[in-house]
Design an enzyme around this catalytic site. Structure first.
Site, PDB file in Angstrom:
ATOM      1  N   SER A 179      37.284  35.757  47.574  1.00 12.84           N
ATOM      2  CA  SER A 179      36.746  37.117  47.350  1.00 12.84           C
ATOM      3  C   SER A 179      35.410  37.316  48.054  1.00 12.84           C
ATOM      4  CB  SER A 179      36.608  37.409  45.847  1.00 12.84           C
ATOM      5  OG  SER A 179      35.633  36.566  45.249  1.00 12.84           O
ATOM      6  N   HIS A 180      34.726  36.223  48.447  1.00 14.73           N
ATOM      7  CA  HIS A 180      33.432  36.374  49.132  1.00 14.73           C
ATOM      8  C   HIS A 180      33.371  35.609  50.439  1.00 14.73           C
ATOM      9  CE1 HIS A 180      32.678  38.243  45.325  1.00 14.73           C
ATOM     10  NE2 HIS A 180      31.626  38.832  45.879  1.00 14.73           N
ATOM     11  N   GLU A 206      37.654  40.310  43.445  1.00 16.14           N
ATOM     12  CA  GLU A 206      38.924  39.720  43.009  1.00 16.14           C
ATOM     13  C   GLU A 206      39.928  40.837  42.702  1.00 16.14           C
ATOM     14  OE1 GLU A 206      41.019  36.398  42.683  1.00 16.14           O
ATOM     15  OE2 GLU A 206      38.872  36.329  43.099  1.00 16.14           O
ATOM     16  N   PRO A 224      32.787  22.736  36.930  1.00 15.21           N
ATOM     17  CA  PRO A 224      32.753  23.864  37.864  1.00 15.21           C
ATOM     18  C   PRO A 224      32.402  23.331  39.244  1.00 15.21           C
ATOM     19  CG  PRO A 224      31.356  24.289  35.948  1.00 15.21           C
ATOM     20  CD  PRO A 224      31.847  22.886  35.821  1.00 15.21           C
ATOM     21  N   GLN A 241      34.278  21.759  41.212  1.00 13.09           N
ATOM     22  CA  GLN A 241      35.130  20.628  41.616  1.00 13.09           C
ATOM     23  C   GLN A 241      36.240  21.108  42.552  1.00 13.09           C
ATOM     24  OE1 GLN A 241      35.648  18.162  38.126  1.00 13.09           O
ATOM     25  NE2 GLN A 241      37.561  17.412  38.990  1.00 13.09           N
TER      26      GLN A 241
HETATM   27  P1  NDP Z   1      35.473  32.492  39.303  1.00 14.01           P
HETATM   28  O1  NDP Z   1      36.004  32.980  38.030  1.00 14.01           O
HETATM   29  O2  NDP Z   1      36.419  32.307  40.416  1.00 14.01           O
HETATM   30  O3  NDP Z   1      34.738  31.063  39.132  1.00 14.01           O
HETATM   31  C1  NDP Z   1      33.569  30.968  38.518  1.00 14.01           C
HETATM   32  C2  NDP Z   1      33.003  29.572  38.384  1.00 14.01           C
HETATM   33  O4  NDP Z   1      33.728  28.908  37.368  1.00 14.01           O
HETATM   34  C3  NDP Z   1      33.062  28.697  39.609  1.00 14.01           C
HETATM   35  O5  NDP Z   1      31.899  27.905  39.641  1.00 14.01           O
HETATM   36  C4  NDP Z   1      34.323  27.873  39.343  1.00 14.01           C
HETATM   37  O6  NDP Z   1      34.353  26.636  40.016  1.00 14.01           O
HETATM   38  C5  NDP Z   1      34.264  27.682  37.859  1.00 14.01           C
HETATM   39  N1  NDP Z   1      35.566  27.461  37.279  1.00 14.01           N
HETATM   40  C6  NDP Z   1      36.686  28.184  37.462  1.00 14.01           C
HETATM   41  N2  NDP Z   1      37.695  27.680  36.738  1.00 14.01           N
HETATM   42  C7  NDP Z   1      37.198  26.604  36.078  1.00 14.01           C
HETATM   43  C8  NDP Z   1      37.757  25.632  35.185  1.00 14.01           C
HETATM   44  N3  NDP Z   1      39.021  25.700  34.803  1.00 14.01           N
HETATM   45  N4  NDP Z   1      36.943  24.669  34.722  1.00 14.01           N
HETATM   46  C9  NDP Z   1      35.641  24.593  35.097  1.00 14.01           C
HETATM   47  N5  NDP Z   1      35.080  25.462  35.948  1.00 14.01           N
HETATM   48  C10 NDP Z   1      35.837  26.466  36.430  1.00 14.01           C
HETATM   49  O7  NDP Z   1      34.240  33.450  39.753  1.00 14.01           O
HETATM   50  P2  NDP Z   1      34.175  35.025  39.820  1.00 14.01           P
HETATM   51  O8  NDP Z   1      35.445  35.556  40.375  1.00 14.01           O
HETATM   52  O9  NDP Z   1      33.643  35.552  38.568  1.00 14.01           O
HETATM   53  O10 NDP Z   1      33.030  35.168  40.954  1.00 14.01           O
HETATM   54  C11 NDP Z   1      33.347  34.809  42.297  1.00 14.01           C
HETATM   55  C12 NDP Z   1      32.155  35.009  43.161  1.00 14.01           C
HETATM   56  O11 NDP Z   1      31.825  36.364  43.243  1.00 14.01           O
HETATM   57  C13 NDP Z   1      30.874  34.291  42.715  1.00 14.01           C
HETATM   58  O12 NDP Z   1      30.513  33.407  43.750  1.00 14.01           O
HETATM   59  C14 NDP Z   1      29.860  35.399  42.557  1.00 14.01           C
HETATM   60  O13 NDP Z   1      28.549  35.085  42.993  1.00 14.01           O
HETATM   61  C15 NDP Z   1      30.458  36.480  43.424  1.00 14.01           C
HETATM   62  N6  NDP Z   1      29.998  37.796  42.982  1.00 14.01           N
HETATM   63  C16 NDP Z   1      29.022  38.411  43.700  1.00 14.01           C
HETATM   64  C17 NDP Z   1      28.543  39.636  43.285  1.00 14.01           C
HETATM   65  C18 NDP Z   1      27.441  40.310  44.000  1.00 14.01           C
HETATM   66  O14 NDP Z   1      27.081  41.399  43.610  1.00 14.01           O
HETATM   67  N7  NDP Z   1      26.848  39.756  45.010  1.00 14.01           N
HETATM   68  C19 NDP Z   1      29.089  40.309  42.114  1.00 14.01           C
HETATM   69  C20 NDP Z   1      30.098  39.542  41.423  1.00 14.01           C
HETATM   70  C21 NDP Z   1      30.542  38.334  41.864  1.00 14.01           C
HETATM   71  P3  NDP Z   1      35.326  26.476  41.306  1.00 14.01           P
HETATM   72  O15 NDP Z   1      34.696  27.326  42.369  1.00 14.01           O
HETATM   73  O16 NDP Z   1      35.296  25.023  41.629  1.00 14.01           O
HETATM   74  O17 NDP Z   1      36.684  26.956  40.901  1.00 14.01           O
HETATM   75  O1  PYC Z   2      32.863  41.003  43.671  1.00 15.75           O
HETATM   76  O2  PYC Z   2      31.879  42.148  42.087  1.00 15.75           O
HETATM   77  C1  PYC Z   2      31.939  41.739  43.249  1.00 15.75           C
HETATM   78  C2  PYC Z   2      30.881  42.117  44.202  1.00 15.75           C
HETATM   79  C3  PYC Z   2      30.039  43.155  44.132  1.00 15.75           C
HETATM   80  C4  PYC Z   2      29.223  43.108  45.239  1.00 15.75           C
HETATM   81  C5  PYC Z   2      29.609  42.039  45.972  1.00 15.75           C
HETATM   82  N1  PYC Z   2      30.621  41.437  45.313  1.00 15.75           N
END
Ligand code: NDP
Ligand code: PYC
Length: 339
Positions: free
Chosen positions: A47-48, A188, A306, A308
Site C-alpha cells: 500500500s506504500h 489498503e 511485527p 518479521q
Molecule cells: P498493517 O496492518 O499491514 O501492519 C501493521 C504492523 O503490524 C506491521 O508492523 C506488521 O508487521 C505488523 N503485523 C501485521 N500482522 C502481524 C501479526 N500477525 N503479528 C505481529 N505483527 C503483525 O499496517 P497498516 O495497513 O495499518 O499500515 C500500512 C502502512 O501504511 C504503515 O506503514 C503506515 O505508516 C502507512 N500509513 C501511512 C499513512 C500516512 O498518512 N502517511 C496513513 C496510514 C497508514 P509486518 O510488516 O512484518 O507484517
Molecule cells: O494509507 O491511509 C493511508 C494513507 C494516507 C496518506 C498516505 N497513506
C-alpha cells in the site's frame, strides 16, 4: 500474459526516479521519495510502495506541492528540532533534520522533531528504523485526512493516523511496528477497490452509516478505528500531538485545505527519539538482554514479531533481485511518465 509484472530492484529505482523527475520533482526530492517507496516495495508493503507514485504525481499535478522546495531545519531548543518542509513532500525535510535529531537525542537522552508544512504520503517505519540504526528507540506519528469515524460516531473526523515504533537490537534488525489506527489504511482500501475485492467486516461504514464490505462505498462513507474506543483514543492523541502541539493541521483541517483535490494530505509530523544509554543510566547491555528475553518469549510460543514478515520479504526480494506488482498498476505508473 501474467497479471503481474516483475521488476529488478535497480529498474524499480530507475522507474520511480524517472517518473517523479519527469513530473517536476527535483533530483533530491525524487531520490528521497524513491528511497522510501523502494524500501516499502522491497519489503512487500504494497500500500506504500510503487502504488504511491500515483499519489505523488497527482499531488504535484494539482499545482500546490513544490517539487523544488528546500526544507529549513531550525535548532529550537536542546531537545527540539523543527523542520519546515515549505510545501514539499515530507521526506527531504526528514532527511535534512535527522542528523540534528540523532545528535540531540544522544546528548540529552530524548529529543523531538516536528516537521511542518509537508505533503505526506509515506509509511513511517523507514524513518523510525533509521533512528534505531543509530542506536535509538523512536516513535513517529502523523494525521492524514478525515476519513475515519471516532468510535460511536458516524462520519469522518479522524485520519488513518499511523503510529510507528522502533527499538534497536544488537546485530539484528530492529523491533519495529507501524500501523494505521484505522482498522485498514486508506491505501489498503484503495488496493481492495482496484482488485475488485470485498473488504472484511468491521472496516468501514457507508455514507448512510451502515456497515459495508464494498471498498467504493467505504471510501464514500467512513472508515473505522481499530480496537473500538481504544484505537479511537490513540487516533485522537495523534491528531493532537502531530497537529495542535506542533502548530500544524488536524486531519479535518488538512482535508479542507485539499479542497477535494486528489493530493497527499498536507500537515505536520512528530518524531520522538530516546537514547537507551542515557535513560538506562549506562546499563544498556543488561537491559538489551532483558529486551531480547522478552522477544524470545514471544517467538518461542509461535507468535511472530511485527516486521518479521517484512524482513523475510526483504531478504527474498534482495536474493531474487525482483519485486512483483500487478500489471494494471505497472501500466498506470508508466502512463504517468511525461515526455
Ligand atoms: P498493517 O496492518 O499491514 O501492519 C501493521 C504492523 O503490524 C506491521 O508492523 C506488521 O508487521 C505488523 N503485523 C501485521 N500482522 C502481524 C501479526 N500477525 N503479528 C505481529 N505483527 C503483525 O499496517 P497498516 O495497513 O495499518 O499500515 C500500512 C502502512 O501504511 C504503515 O506503514 C503506515 O505508516 C502507512 N500509513 C501511512 C499513512 C500516512 O498518512 N502517511 C496513513 C496510514 C497508514 P509486518 O510488516 O512484518 O507484517
Ligand atoms: O494509507 O491511509 C493511508 C494513507 C494516507 C496518506 C498516505 N497513506
Amino acid at each position: 500474459m501474467s497479471d503481474n509484472v516483475t521488476l529488478s530492484l535497480a529498474s524499480m529505482r530507475e522507474l520511480s526516479e524517472s517518473i517523479l523527475m519527469s513530473n517536476g520533482f527535483n533530483q533530491d526530492h525524487a531520490q528521497a521519495i524513491t528511497d522510501v517507496i523502494y524500501a516499502c516495495q522491497q519489503d512487500d508493503c504494497h500500500s506504500h510502495g510503487l502504488y504511491r507514485l500515483l499519489m505523488c504525481v497527482q499531488s504535484i499535478q494539482s499545482g500546490r506541492v513544490d517539487g523544488q522546495a528546500s526544507p529549513e531545519v531550525v535548532d529550537v531548543a536542546p531537545s527540539v528540532v523543527k523542520a519546515n518542509a515549505n510545501s514539499g513532500i515530507s521526506l527531504l525535510a526528514f532527511n535534512a533534520a535527522l542528523p540534528m535529531l540523532i545528535e540531540k537525542t544522544k546528548q540529552n537522552g530524548i529529543a523531538a522533531l516536528a516537521i511542518n508544512n509537508c505533503y505526506h504520503f509515506s509509511a513511517l517505519w523507514p524513518e523510525v528504523e533509521r533512528l534505531s540504526e543509530a542506536g535509538l528507540a523512536a516513535i513517529a506519528m502523523v494525521p492524514s485526512h478525515a476519513w475515519v469515524a471516532p468510535a460511536g460516531g458516524s462520519r469522518g473526523t479522524l485520519g488513518t493516523n499511523p503510529f510507528a515504533f522502533s527499538w534497536p537490537r544488537q546485530g539484528k534488525h530492529p523491533f519495529t511496528f507501524d500501523f494505521a489506527t484505522s482498522e485498514f489504511a486508506r491505501g489498503e482500501i484503495e488496493l481492495y477497490r482496484r482488485a475488485g475485492k470485498a473488504l472484511p467486516e468491521g472496516v468501514a461504514i457507508d455514507a448512510a452509516g451502515h456497515p459495508t464490505t464494498d471498498a467504493e462505498a467505504a471510501m464514500q462513507g467512513a472508515m473505522l478505528t481499530f480496537g473500538g474506543y481504544k484505537g479511537s483514543a490513540l487516533s485522537i492523541m495523534i491528531e493532537l500531538l502531530a497537529g495542535p502541539l506542533i502548530d500544524d493541521l488536524t486531519s479535518k483541517e488538512s482535508m479542507a485545505f485539499a479542497q477535494g483535490k486528489p493530493e497527499a494530505p498536507f500537515h505536520g509530523e512528530i518524531l520522538i527519539a530516546f537514547n537507551p544509554d542515557l535513560l538506562s543510566g549506562g546499563h544498556t547491555e543488561r537491559n538489551d538482554e532483558r529486551a531480547e528475553r522478552l522477544f524470545a518469549d514471544i517467538v518461542d510460543q509461535g507468535a511472530r514479531l511485527p516486521s518479521q514478515r517484512r524482513y523475510i520479504a526483504r531478504e527474498q526480494n534482495i536474493q531474487q533481485d525482483a519485486v512483483s506488482i500487478p500489471r494494471a498498476l505497472y501500466e498506470d505508473i508508466l502512463a504517468l511518465r511525461k515526455a
